[in-house]
Design an enzyme around this catalytic site. Structure first.
Site, short mmCIF file in Angstrom:
data_model
loop_
_atom_site.label_atom_id
_atom_site.label_comp_id
_atom_site.label_asym_id
_atom_site.label_seq_id
_atom_site.Cartn_x
_atom_site.Cartn_y
_atom_site.Cartn_z
N GLU A 278 10.39 3.01 -11.92
CA GLU A 278 9.77 3.45 -10.75
C GLU A 278 8.85 4.56 -10.81
O GLU A 278 8.03 4.50 -10.07
CB GLU A 278 10.87 3.26 -9.59
CG GLU A 278 11.45 1.88 -9.50
CD GLU A 278 10.66 0.62 -9.18
OE1 GLU A 278 9.55 1.04 -8.31
OE2 GLU A 278 10.82 -0.25 -9.75
N TRP A 281 5.80 3.49 -12.21
CA TRP A 281 4.89 2.73 -11.35
C TRP A 281 4.17 3.69 -10.55
O TRP A 281 2.96 3.52 -10.22
CB TRP A 281 5.56 1.85 -10.46
CG TRP A 281 4.92 0.78 -9.28
CD1 TRP A 281 4.57 0.95 -8.20
CD2 TRP A 281 4.22 -0.33 -9.87
NE1 TRP A 281 3.78 0.09 -7.81
CE2 TRP A 281 3.54 -0.76 -8.70
CE3 TRP A 281 4.19 -0.96 -11.29
CZ2 TRP A 281 2.89 -1.97 -8.77
CZ3 TRP A 281 3.43 -2.19 -11.33
CH2 TRP A 281 2.68 -2.73 -10.23
N TRP A 309 -12.31 -13.78 4.06
CA TRP A 309 -11.36 -13.37 5.08
C TRP A 309 -12.18 -13.77 6.41
O TRP A 309 -13.26 -13.55 6.59
CB TRP A 309 -11.21 -11.72 5.15
CG TRP A 309 -10.67 -11.02 4.22
CD1 TRP A 309 -11.48 -10.21 2.99
CD2 TRP A 309 -9.28 -10.98 3.83
NE1 TRP A 309 -10.51 -9.83 2.25
CE2 TRP A 309 -9.28 -10.34 2.35
CE3 TRP A 309 -8.31 -11.48 4.13
CZ2 TRP A 309 -8.24 -10.08 1.64
CZ3 TRP A 309 -6.89 -11.29 3.51
CH2 TRP A 309 -7.04 -10.54 2.25
N ASN A 345 11.38 -0.58 -0.01
CA ASN A 345 10.25 -1.38 -0.80
C ASN A 345 10.25 -2.93 -0.75
O ASN A 345 9.00 -3.39 -0.74
CB ASN A 345 10.19 -0.67 -2.02
CG ASN A 345 9.15 -1.04 -2.98
OD1 ASN A 345 8.13 -0.84 -2.86
ND2 ASN A 345 9.26 -1.96 -4.07
N TRP A 363 -6.61 -6.61 3.50
CA TRP A 363 -5.46 -5.82 2.92
C TRP A 363 -5.93 -4.34 3.68
O TRP A 363 -4.95 -3.42 3.82
CB TRP A 363 -5.39 -5.52 1.50
CG TRP A 363 -6.55 -5.20 0.63
CD1 TRP A 363 -7.47 -6.25 0.31
CD2 TRP A 363 -6.77 -3.99 0.22
NE1 TRP A 363 -8.55 -5.39 -0.44
CE2 TRP A 363 -8.27 -4.02 -0.44
CE3 TRP A 363 -6.37 -2.83 0.55
CZ2 TRP A 363 -8.80 -2.99 -0.85
CZ3 TRP A 363 -7.29 -1.68 0.10
CH2 TRP A 363 -8.36 -1.69 -0.57
N TRP A 386 -1.02 -2.02 -1.83
CA TRP A 386 -1.82 -3.02 -0.80
C TRP A 386 -2.55 -3.94 -1.62
O TRP A 386 -2.34 -5.09 -1.46
CB TRP A 386 -2.50 -2.34 0.10
CG TRP A 386 -1.46 -2.00 1.46
CD1 TRP A 386 -0.96 -0.91 1.84
CD2 TRP A 386 -1.22 -3.18 2.37
NE1 TRP A 386 -0.01 -1.15 2.89
CE2 TRP A 386 -0.37 -2.45 3.35
CE3 TRP A 386 -1.56 -4.49 2.52
CZ2 TRP A 386 0.29 -3.10 4.26
CZ3 TRP A 386 -1.15 -5.13 3.65
CH2 TRP A 386 -0.15 -4.47 4.67
#
Length: 453
Positions: A278, A281, A309, A345, A363, A386
């Site tokens: 993590e 990440w 969209w 998360n 987003w 996102w």
């Protein structure tokens, strides 16, 4: 009279493992800490409300810790390109040290300042402190940035290991005359009308001492359960270190080193491996931002520029923001966020998928809301995650992978503890969209995007 050194603190509000502070302390000259609240330089993103709350308290802690060691923290406000050279001239500083930043606008500011100050005969040095691996040191065999996490992290683990953390200075020489400083209270970082931060005060204690205590608590008490229970929002198995890393109250080198030490017996090796991935990440997000500075505003995958969209329905966006969608796990997560400035998360992924795919809302609107309400939102991880959820980012989940929030709740909150705590009334509400119908609409929009390429 010896010339002082300035240490420019940014998102590194700590004394331990602070290379810039260590370099200043090693000069055996007076040390002046400085924090600049720069909300006016081109490209610099203004902090959200939750971030400003955290910053106030973390700065207060840092100020007290520097004072205890004999130094000081000077607070100034304005464009760094103007304020920092003025402070150098005012103090007669002979050296300026800082830890590196990786956003596009920030790198331009720092490079210009370094060049200008050196031209005036000032020693200027910058250091790697907030990432385990500098972004220019991890590349594919073709010399390009990685776009997929697994080979990226493997490459990181194949280069020299992260350095050992540096100890904090036990004492610092202070200046004979302390420069004038803004009063922290005058910056207006705390909410007052209304004061919405009650839940943040209940949940968090910003500052390096609390960060160190939380790391120790996690490694001693929670690491063993991390691999098994990290996806269960009611389990309390996560580290809660994300805001500590975002504000630099802990360095990733400290977290890395102490995690490996805690796992040294082998009892928690699997959990330690998962937890350190993590951190990987987080590195991946920052490396991506370094190579793609427009991460918060542009689709990383250019194909998504053609995504159709639909026109925004403000009532849907408000229902999502307020946790009143009628979808229990989504509502629980959004209410936890509003109350505490934080969200588990797993639930972040569910709420983001629901906004971008079930509600078909861009987003960027979700990213902006999280930027304003999360205490741990930073310039890399927030937009990176996102875009991952939306399908437009690096190593993104395929767009057709649409989280079903009901199944997610059944799997990760099977006894309803999390939903029962944060949104006990949500099941009584009618969902604002049908999950099956909205999923089909999302897939149709994705097909339209592919045809438009």
């Amino acid at each position: 009279m010896p010339s002082p050194s300035l240490v420019w603190f940014r998102d590194d509000l700590r004394l331990a493992d602070h290379p810039a502070l260590r370099a200043a302390a090693d000069r055996d000259e007076p040390v002046i800490g400085v924090y600049l609240l720069d909300e006016v330089s081109p490209g610099v993103r203004a902090l959200g409300g939750a971030a400003r709350w955290w910053l106030h308290h973390s700065l207060a802690s840092l100020r007290d810790r520097l004072t205890d060691r004999g130094s000081t923290l000077v607070l100034r406000r304005g464009a760094a390109s103007d304020v920092l050279p003025a402070l150098v001239a005012e103090t007669g500083a002979g050296a300026v040290f800082w830890n590196r930043r990786y956003g596009g606008a920030e790198r331009k500011i720092d490079a210009a300042l370094k060049a200008a100050l050196r031209e005036d005969g000032i020693e200027v040095r910058s250091f790697g402190a907030s990432l385990l691996f500098e972004p220019w040191t991890v590349r594919t065999g073709a010399g390009t940035p990685y776009s997929v996490f697994t080979p990226f992290w493997k490459a990181c683990l194949d280069v020299p290991a992260p350095r050992a953390p540096l100890p904090e200075p036990r004492a610092l020489a202070g200046p004979s005359t302390h420069p004038a400083s803004d009063a922290l209270e005058d910056w207006g970082l705390l909410p007052t009308d209304p004061d919405w931060a009650g839940g943040l005060r209940e949940r968090w204690e910003p500052g390096e001492p609390a960060a160190r205590a939380r790391l120790r608590e996690f490694l001693d008490d929670d690491l063993g359960d991390y691999d098994r229970a990290r996806d269960e929002p009611a389990a309390g198995a996560t580290s809660l270190l994300s805001p500590r890393l975002r504000w630099g109250e802990l360095s990733p080198h400290t977290v890395w080193s102490e995690t490996l030490e805690a796992a040294g017996t082998g009892r928690h090796a699997a959990s330690a491996h998962r937890f350190l991935s993590e951190l990987g990440w987080r590195e991946f997000a920052w490396h991506t931002l370094f190579h793609f500075p427009e991460l918060a505003t542009r689709n990383w995958r250019a194909a998504f520029d053609a995504f159709p969209w639909p026109r925004l329905q403000p009532s849907h966006l408000r229902a999502w923001q307020q946790g009143r969608t009628g979808v229990p796990m989504v509502d629980a997560g959004m209410r936890e966020l509003w109350r505490t400035g934080y969200m588990h998360n797993r639930v972040r992924m569910v709420t983001a998928s629901f906004l971008t795919k079930n509600l078909l809302i861009d987003w960027r609107r979700g990213e902006q809301w999280f930027w304003d309400t999360l205490v741990d939102a930073d310039a890399a991880n927030n937009p990176f995650n996102w875009q991952w959820a939306a399908g437009s980012g690096a190593d993104a989940a395929p767009y057709f992978r649409i989280f079903n929030p009901q199944r997610q709740a059944e799997r990760f909150d099977p006894h309803g503890e999390y939903v029962g705590r944060w949104a006990p009334d949500s099941a009584e509400r009618e969902p604002i969209v049908d999950l099956a119908d909205s999923r089909r609409a999302a897939l149709d929009a994705y097909d339209a995007m592919k045809r438009a390429r």
